[in-house]
Design a protein around this motif. Structure first.
Motif, PDB file in Angstrom:
ATOM      1  N   LYS A 119     -55.682  47.666 -15.408  1.00 20.94           N
ATOM      2  CA  LYS A 119     -55.121  46.439 -14.826  1.00 20.94           C
ATOM      3  C   LYS A 119     -53.602  46.618 -14.786  1.00 20.94           C
ATOM      4  O   LYS A 119     -52.990  47.007 -15.776  1.00 20.94           O
ATOM      5  CB  LYS A 119     -55.441  45.241 -15.726  1.00 20.94           C
ATOM      6  N   ILE A 120     -53.035  46.289 -13.621  1.00 20.08           N
ATOM      7  CA  ILE A 120     -51.587  46.453 -13.473  1.00 20.08           C
ATOM      8  C   ILE A 120     -50.940  45.079 -13.348  1.00 20.08           C
ATOM      9  O   ILE A 120     -51.412  44.233 -12.597  1.00 20.08           O
ATOM     10  CB  ILE A 120     -51.258  47.317 -12.232  1.00 20.08           C
ATOM     11  N   GLU A 121     -49.876  44.886 -14.088  1.00 17.76           N
ATOM     12  CA  GLU A 121     -49.154  43.623 -14.024  1.00 17.76           C
ATOM     13  C   GLU A 121     -47.710  43.897 -13.656  1.00 17.76           C
ATOM     14  O   GLU A 121     -47.068  44.761 -14.261  1.00 17.76           O
ATOM     15  CB  GLU A 121     -49.192  42.966 -15.404  1.00 17.76           C
ATOM     16  N   ILE A 122     -47.236  43.186 -12.651  1.00 18.70           N
ATOM     17  CA  ILE A 122     -45.854  43.400 -12.200  1.00 18.70           C
ATOM     18  C   ILE A 122     -45.029  42.161 -12.487  1.00 18.70           C
ATOM     19  O   ILE A 122     -45.437  41.043 -12.142  1.00 18.70           O
ATOM     20  CB  ILE A 122     -45.817  43.694 -10.673  1.00 18.70           C
ATOM     21  N   GLU A 123     -43.865  42.353 -13.109  1.00 16.88           N
ATOM     22  CA  GLU A 123     -42.957  41.228 -13.333  1.00 16.88           C
ATOM     23  C   GLU A 123     -41.618  41.553 -12.704  1.00 16.88           C
ATOM     24  O   GLU A 123     -40.996  42.555 -13.046  1.00 16.88           O
ATOM     25  CB  GLU A 123     -42.763  41.028 -14.841  1.00 16.88           C
ATOM     26  N   ASN A 124     -41.205  40.681 -11.767  1.00 14.76           N
ATOM     27  CA  ASN A 124     -39.946  40.930 -11.075  1.00 14.76           C
ATOM     28  C   ASN A 124     -38.898  39.886 -11.448  1.00 14.76           C
ATOM     29  O   ASN A 124     -39.189  38.699 -11.528  1.00 14.76           O
ATOM     30  CB  ASN A 124     -40.146  40.859  -9.557  1.00 14.76           C
TER      31      ASN A 124
ATOM     32  N   GLN B 269     -35.038  43.781 -11.174  1.00 13.14           N
ATOM     33  CA  GLN B 269     -35.571  44.366 -12.415  1.00 13.14           C
ATOM     34  C   GLN B 269     -37.080  44.214 -12.354  1.00 13.14           C
ATOM     35  O   GLN B 269     -37.588  43.132 -12.117  1.00 13.14           O
ATOM     36  CB  GLN B 269     -35.055  43.605 -13.647  1.00 13.14           C
ATOM     37  N   THR B 270     -37.781  45.316 -12.563  1.00 18.28           N
ATOM     38  CA  THR B 270     -39.243  45.262 -12.498  1.00 18.28           C
ATOM     39  C   THR B 270     -39.851  45.864 -13.756  1.00 18.28           C
ATOM     40  O   THR B 270     -39.450  46.943 -14.188  1.00 18.28           O
ATOM     41  CB  THR B 270     -39.745  46.036 -11.267  1.00 18.28           C
ATOM     42  N   GLU B 271     -40.765  45.095 -14.325  1.00 19.61           N
ATOM     43  CA  GLU B 271     -41.511  45.639 -15.469  1.00 19.61           C
ATOM     44  C   GLU B 271     -42.974  45.789 -15.067  1.00 19.61           C
ATOM     45  O   GLU B 271     -43.572  44.862 -14.537  1.00 19.61           O
ATOM     46  CB  GLU B 271     -41.388  44.717 -16.690  1.00 19.61           C
ATOM     47  N   ILE B 272     -43.516  46.965 -15.294  1.00 19.73           N
ATOM     48  CA  ILE B 272     -44.921  47.212 -14.946  1.00 19.73           C
ATOM     49  C   ILE B 272     -45.692  47.465 -16.229  1.00 19.73           C
ATOM     50  O   ILE B 272     -45.350  48.363 -17.011  1.00 19.73           O
ATOM     51  CB  ILE B 272     -45.066  48.470 -14.044  1.00 19.73           C
ATOM     52  N   ASN B 273     -46.725  46.676 -16.425  1.00 14.51           N
ATOM     53  CA  ASN B 273     -47.618  46.900 -17.568  1.00 14.51           C
ATOM     54  C   ASN B 273     -48.968  47.365 -17.059  1.00 14.51           C
ATOM     55  O   ASN B 273     -49.639  46.643 -16.323  1.00 14.51           O
ATOM     56  CB  ASN B 273     -47.788  45.605 -18.374  1.00 14.51           C
ATOM     57  N   SER B 274     -49.360  48.556 -17.453  1.00 17.21           N
ATOM     58  CA  SER B 274     -50.667  49.075 -17.051  1.00 17.21           C
ATOM     59  C   SER B 274     -51.569  49.088 -18.277  1.00 17.21           C
ATOM     60  O   SER B 274     -51.324  49.826 -19.231  1.00 17.21           O
ATOM     61  CB  SER B 274     -50.528  50.501 -16.511  1.00 17.21           C
ATOM     62  N   GLU B 275     -52.595  48.272 -18.199  1.00 20.55           N
ATOM     63  CA  GLU B 275     -53.499  48.155 -19.348  1.00 20.55           C
ATOM     64  C   GLU B 275     -54.791  48.917 -19.042  1.00 20.55           C
ATOM     65  O   GLU B 275     -55.509  48.594 -18.096  1.00 20.55           O
ATOM     66  CB  GLU B 275     -53.806  46.675 -19.620  1.00 20.55           C
TER      67      GLU B 275
ATOM     68  N   GLU C 190     -34.831  39.721   0.803  1.00 17.42           N
ATOM     69  CA  GLU C 190     -35.578  39.758  -0.461  1.00 17.42           C
ATOM     70  C   GLU C 190     -36.725  38.748  -0.474  1.00 17.42           C
ATOM     71  O   GLU C 190     -37.715  38.925  -1.187  1.00 17.42           O
ATOM     72  CB  GLU C 190     -34.654  39.552  -1.664  1.00 17.42           C
ATOM     73  N   ASN C 191     -36.602  37.703   0.354  1.00 20.10           N
ATOM     74  CA  ASN C 191     -37.663  36.694   0.388  1.00 20.10           C
ATOM     75  C   ASN C 191     -38.952  37.224   0.996  1.00 20.10           C
ATOM     76  O   ASN C 191     -40.016  36.641   0.814  1.00 20.10           O
ATOM     77  CB  ASN C 191     -37.202  35.466   1.175  1.00 20.10           C
ATOM     78  N   ASN C 192     -38.838  38.303   1.762  1.00 25.62           N
ATOM     79  CA  ASN C 192     -40.033  38.885   2.376  1.00 25.62           C
ATOM     80  C   ASN C 192     -40.458  40.179   1.688  1.00 25.62           C
ATOM     81  O   ASN C 192     -41.284  40.913   2.217  1.00 25.62           O
ATOM     82  CB  ASN C 192     -39.760  39.204   3.857  1.00 25.62           C
ATOM     83  N   MET C 193     -39.841  40.456   0.521  1.00 22.53           N
ATOM     84  CA  MET C 193     -40.117  41.766  -0.082  1.00 22.53           C
ATOM     85  C   MET C 193     -41.137  41.688  -1.213  1.00 22.53           C
ATOM     86  O   MET C 193     -41.279  40.675  -1.888  1.00 22.53           O
ATOM     87  CB  MET C 193     -38.817  42.397  -0.568  1.00 22.53           C
ATOM     88  N   LYS C 194     -41.860  42.801  -1.351  1.00 26.17           N
ATOM     89  CA  LYS C 194     -42.887  42.888  -2.383  1.00 26.17           C
ATOM     90  C   LYS C 194     -42.770  44.236  -3.095  1.00 26.17           C
ATOM     91  O   LYS C 194     -42.344  45.227  -2.513  1.00 26.17           O
ATOM     92  CB  LYS C 194     -44.278  42.794  -1.753  1.00 26.17           C
ATOM     93  N   VAL C 195     -43.165  44.224  -4.350  1.00 26.42           N
ATOM     94  CA  VAL C 195     -43.272  45.468  -5.109  1.00 26.42           C
ATOM     95  C   VAL C 195     -44.740  45.880  -5.099  1.00 26.42           C
ATOM     96  O   VAL C 195     -45.617  45.064  -5.380  1.00 26.42           O
ATOM     97  CB  VAL C 195     -42.784  45.282  -6.563  1.00 26.42           C
ATOM     98  N   ILE C 196     -45.001  47.127  -4.710  1.00 27.89           N
ATOM     99  CA  ILE C 196     -46.364  47.656  -4.759  1.00 27.89           C
ATOM    100  C   ILE C 196     -46.384  48.737  -5.827  1.00 27.89           C
ATOM    101  O   ILE C 196     -45.546  49.644  -5.822  1.00 27.89           O
ATOM    102  CB  ILE C 196     -46.784  48.258  -3.395  1.00 27.89           C
TER     103      ILE C 196
ATOM    104  N   GLU D  25     -44.544  39.667  -5.150  1.00 30.33           N
ATOM    105  CA  GLU D  25     -43.328  39.330  -4.424  1.00 30.33           C
ATOM    106  C   GLU D  25     -42.105  39.562  -5.307  1.00 30.33           C
ATOM    107  O   GLU D  25     -42.163  39.367  -6.520  1.00 30.33           O
ATOM    108  CB  GLU D  25     -43.319  37.862  -3.983  1.00 30.33           C
ATOM    109  N   VAL D  26     -41.009  39.914  -4.669  1.00 26.66           N
ATOM    110  CA  VAL D  26     -39.753  40.088  -5.396  1.00 26.66           C
ATOM    111  C   VAL D  26     -39.270  38.726  -5.912  1.00 26.66           C
ATOM    112  O   VAL D  26     -38.824  38.596  -7.043  1.00 26.66           O
ATOM    113  CB  VAL D  26     -38.695  40.740  -4.467  1.00 26.66           C
ATOM    114  N   ILE D  27     -39.400  37.725  -5.050  1.00 24.00           N
ATOM    115  CA  ILE D  27     -39.022  36.363  -5.438  1.00 24.00           C
ATOM    116  C   ILE D  27     -40.269  35.493  -5.397  1.00 24.00           C
ATOM    117  O   ILE D  27     -40.965  35.460  -4.371  1.00 24.00           O
ATOM    118  CB  ILE D  27     -37.938  35.807  -4.501  1.00 24.00           C
ATOM    119  N   HIS D  28     -40.552  34.827  -6.509  1.00 24.04           N
ATOM    120  CA  HIS D  28     -41.793  34.051  -6.553  1.00 24.04           C
ATOM    121  C   HIS D  28     -41.597  32.760  -7.301  1.00 24.04           C
ATOM    122  O   HIS D  28     -40.525  32.515  -7.845  1.00 24.04           O
ATOM    123  CB  HIS D  28     -42.903  34.873  -7.208  1.00 24.04           C
TER     124      HIS D  28
END
Lengths: 550, 279
Positions: B153-158, B168-174, B252-258, B276-279
């Motif tokens: 499971k991947i969790e992205i925090e922007n 700043q992006t933190e990715i947690n892969s469980e 940035e309003n239309n950007m996403k981290v994959i 999304e970068v901004i959520h």
């Protein structure tokens, strides 16, 4: 006494039977083969658009080995692409055995296991073949049986998968073909001057429907029937083909993104009259949605089942190959007329050595269609050309032997070429109108030395404008040839792109071996054989080619 | 015409062992989507001068209606169709290309075969990574049809700082199940709805000035092939932190981290997530 004779007779028969068996076993086994290796050293040349090749050297090579003993045949082919030369599909990268087969023939039955090439009729619904120069090889891999029950009649059937580079396509192809040569099959007609041959074929492909959004046909069938009549100097050939719904990537539309469900049709006809010194040929074809492949997701030259040759003259002079026609399998109507005539020696126009004149006219148009805005795609008028003209060409060729050492060949070609449609580039490229003049002279210096000179000029107000070309070729038979030519795009609007494409090459032939070497610049373009084309990117560099057979 | 068909028919009838499926309207089917938490990444390799590409892109984005957020799309402009015309030309002067996209395109040999082409979770079909646009759907349903839980499971925090335009992006892969073999994590940035020129053979005129380019690859936060994950045994949570300053022209309003985890040897993507970068 009687029984003795019988025993002797039996023994005699037995002996002769054994002898004939032994004879078969004693037939010499033959091994034949051929080999070809091509390599090119690439030099980056951004001016002509030649890409940087990190490997510097790219090569294509193959070797065939065939074994024959009596009625038994077997063969293999090894291919190597390290890495594939520019213009060949990168999926060829690698090497390995790509073709192997064994077959056994007796009078009535021929069985092949493994790879085979075959063709039904003119190939409208099935042709498995290789065209190495285009990087095409859609060999079948499976089983084929051909059966000749009576004289003049054959049926054949096969089941197999199609080669796709170093693997196979996902479809399974089943085919069946039969042909009757009436005058051979019916004894009372054996001596008839008219020869009639009838044929019919069916091809069905299976591919799993893995599409959850649309109902796709898993089995797609096409059939064709053909007729060939010859009488004396006259001949006629006609073939009609029909294909059931076959949605695929190549007939996809915005409304039906996985392909349209329309049927496909094709009709090809040719009539000819030939006699010593004169020949007339008229051909017509109609192709509508006949892109038939063993994989519905395939594109370009991949996994084709149908073979739809172009009804245009196959050009060989370099400038005449700048605008080659490529068959439009989704739809076209085409015509071609050819005439050649030899003015006899001693006649006014024939002169001392005779004069040869050849005319060729061809035209290809789009279809007359009405869009339906649904999954059926469109409706079309059978055999009616549409308003859009894709291609038109007029060829005039005169060959004249001036004296016993000098021969002159003159050509004039007018070409109308819809670049956007033919090269799949879209509307914006427009139509090119070109006039090409070619003069070739062949001069025999002495018994073994000869000189050939070509001068070519292409004139157009469109695309890259005018080109000129000159070639000199010197041959010392039977071993050597030296050639040099230059193509010059002197009319280009952009002065920086008025580029020379010089080439020099030499070759040495001895027996069945030939080595050629060259250096030069190659312009980008389309290389087409019979309406099937591949893109040739611009390149600059040294080339080496070795061929050999035994 | 009819006569020709009549000649063929008896022959055809003789050969009934050959089969043919004639499909009749309606041609469309209702997709039954199997449950589960697996997601799939479709990389659509394209170019603004590729006239056949918009059709494929539209068909792909239409699948979002069916698969929702389980379908993740990354549009990569690379190869010959993505080159730009000189600024003197009226159109196709904007460069959508990225070094990462070009590297992927070259390594997987995609535009060399043609556009549109792409990859679905970088899975191989018949030994090929490159799939033509009409075969994407089949592979999407193969991935999403697997109802078993995703092994990771991947969790992205922007966190986005507007003043410095720093993400700043933190990715947690469980790791729910242990994964054998070497695995890596990739983090890409895409921008949706960029308005610019696009060639479209289905449109008239073909050159569209205000085409909406969807989910376009902008950059990577950790290179083309990402970073190794040290421990992929069950129960492990791998945490990685990245930061990137966004180009001033990007919205940035239309950007996403994959972000996705893939097997280094087979290249196959095990699981993918977007945020999304901004959520």
């Amino acid at each position: 006494m009687k029984s003795l004779r019988k025993t002797l007779l039996t023994a005699g028969l037995l002996i002769s039977a054994i002898a004939s068996q032994a004879q078969l076993l004693n037939l010499p086994a033959e091994i034949h083969g051929n080999f070809q290796f091509d390599a090119q050293y690439y030099i980056k040349d951004s001016l002509i658009g030649a890409l940087d090749v990190p490997e510097k050297v790219l090569s294509n090579g193959f070797g065939n080995l065939n074994f024959t003993k009596g009625k038994f045949n077997a063969g293999i082919r090894y291919e190597s692409y390290l890495n594939p030369m520019l213009g060949f599909d990168t999926r060829y990268k690698g090497s390995g055995i790509t073709y192997r087969f064994a077959s056994y023939v007796n009078d009535e039955l021929e069985i092949t296991i493994g790879n085979f090439y075959d063709q039904f009729g003119s190939g409208l619904i099935f042709r498995s073949y290789e065209e190495r120069g285009l990087g095409i090889d859609n060999a079948m891999d499976g089983i084929r049986i051909k059966y000749n029950p009576w004289k003049g009649i054959y049926v054949k059937g096969f089941i197999g998968e199609q080669r796709s580079y170093f693997s196979k396509g996902p479809g399974i192809v089943r085919g069946f073909d039969g042909e009757v040569s009436l005058m051979d099959a019916i004894t009372s007609l054996n001596n008839s001057k008219t020869r009639i041959t009838l044929g019919g074929s069916v091809v069905s492909k299976y591919q799993k429907d893995d599409n959850d959004l649309y109902k796709l046909p898993e089995n797609v069938l096409a059939f064709a029937s053909r007729l060939n009549i010859t009488r004396g100097n006259y001949s006629f050939y006609g073939e009609y083909a029909y294909k059931y719904n076959d949605p695929s990537l190549v007939n996809a539309t915005a409304i039906s993104p996985f392909g349209i469900y329309k049927e496909g049709q094709a009709l090809y006809m040719n009539g000819a009259y030939t006699k010593k010194g004169i020949g007339i040929s008229l051909s017509a074809k109609y192709i509508d949605n006949m892109n038939f492949r063993s994989d519905r997701n395939a594109t370009i030259n991949d996994l084709n089942l149908s073979y739809l040759p172009a009804l245009t003259k196959q050009q060989t002079y370099r400038l005449a190959t700048i605008y080659p026609y490529a068959t439009q399998p989704n739809g076209e109507v085409g015509f071609q007329g050819e005439l050649f005539y030899n003015f006899k020696q001693g006649s006014t126009l024939g002169g001392k050595y005779g004069t040869y004149i050849a005319l060729n006219y061809s035209q290809a148009n789009g279809l007359d269609t009405t869009s339906l805005n649904n999954e059926l795609g469109y409706e079309s008028e059978f055999f009616i050309p549409g308003d859009s003209k894709y291609f038109e060409e007029v060829n005039v060729e005169i060959q004249k032997k001036v004296n016993k050492d000098l021969k002159v060949i003159a050509n004039y070609i007018y070409t109308l070429y819809d670049k956007g449609v033919i090269q799949g580039l879209g509307d914006a490229y427009g139509t090119v109108y070109a006039h090409i003049g070619i003069l070739e002279t062949q001069y025999k210096i002495n018994k073994s030395h000869s000189l050939r000179v070509e001068l070519q000029h292409l004139m157009t107000d469109q695309d890259k404008k005018n080109w000129a070309m000159a070639l000199v070729e010197y041959s010392i038979s039977p071993n050597w040839f030296f050639a040099a030519f230059d193509e010059y795009n002197y009319g280009n609007d952009d002065e920086d792109l008025r580029i020379h494409y010089p080439n020099v090459s030499m070759g040495f032939t001895k027996g069945a071996n030939r080595i050629t070497m060259g250096y030069g610049k190659q312009r980008e373009g389309l290389l087409c054989v019979g309406g099937v084309c591949r893109n040739v990117p611009a390149s600059n560099g040294f080339s080496l080619s070795v061929t050999s057979s035994f | 015409m009819k006569a020709l068909k009549l000649i063929c028919l008896p022959l055809f009838a003789l050969l009934t062992f050959q089969s043919c499926d004639e499909v009749e309207a309606p041609y469309k089917e209702d997709i039954i989507v199997v449950g589960g938490d697996r997601k799939v990444l479709v990389e659509d390799y394209t170019g603004h001068k590729c006239g056949n590409c918009p059709r494929a892109a539209k068909a792909l984005h239409d699948l979002k209606d069916v698969y929702g957020d389980r379908l993740i799309i990354m549009t990569v402009h690379a190869g010959g169709f993505a080159t730009v015309f000189p600024p003197s030309a009226p159109y196709y002067t904007y460069d959508f290309r990225t070094p990462e996209g070009t590297e992927l395109d070259t390594d997987f040999g995609i535009s060399a075969i043609g556009n549109p082409n792409g990859m679905v979770n970088r899975r191989q079909v018949n030994g090929n990574y490159v799939l033509s646009s009409t075969s994407w759907l089949g592979e999407i349903s193969n991935v999403l049809g697997d109802a078993s839980p995703a092994p990771v499971k991947i969790e992205i925090e922007n966190t986005f700082d507007v003043a410095s335009r720093t993400l700043q992006t933190e990715i947690n892969s469980e790791f729910v199940n242990s994964l054998g073999g070497a695995h890596k994590l990739c983090v890409f940035l895409v921008e949706d709805s960029i308005i610019n020129w696009q060639k479209d053979y289905d449109a008239s005129p073909e050159d569209i000035p205000d085409y909406v380019h969807r989910d376009v690859l902008r950059t990577s936060m950790n290179g083309t092939y990402g970073d190794a994950i040290a421990n992929t045994s069950a129960g492990t949570i791998d945490t990685k932190n990245y930061s990137k300053t966004l180009d001033a022209t990007w919205n940035e309003n239309n950007m996403k981290v994959i972000s996705f985890v893939y097997n280094e040897v087979t290249k196959e993507i095990i699981q993918v997530e977007e945020h999304e970068v901004i959520h």
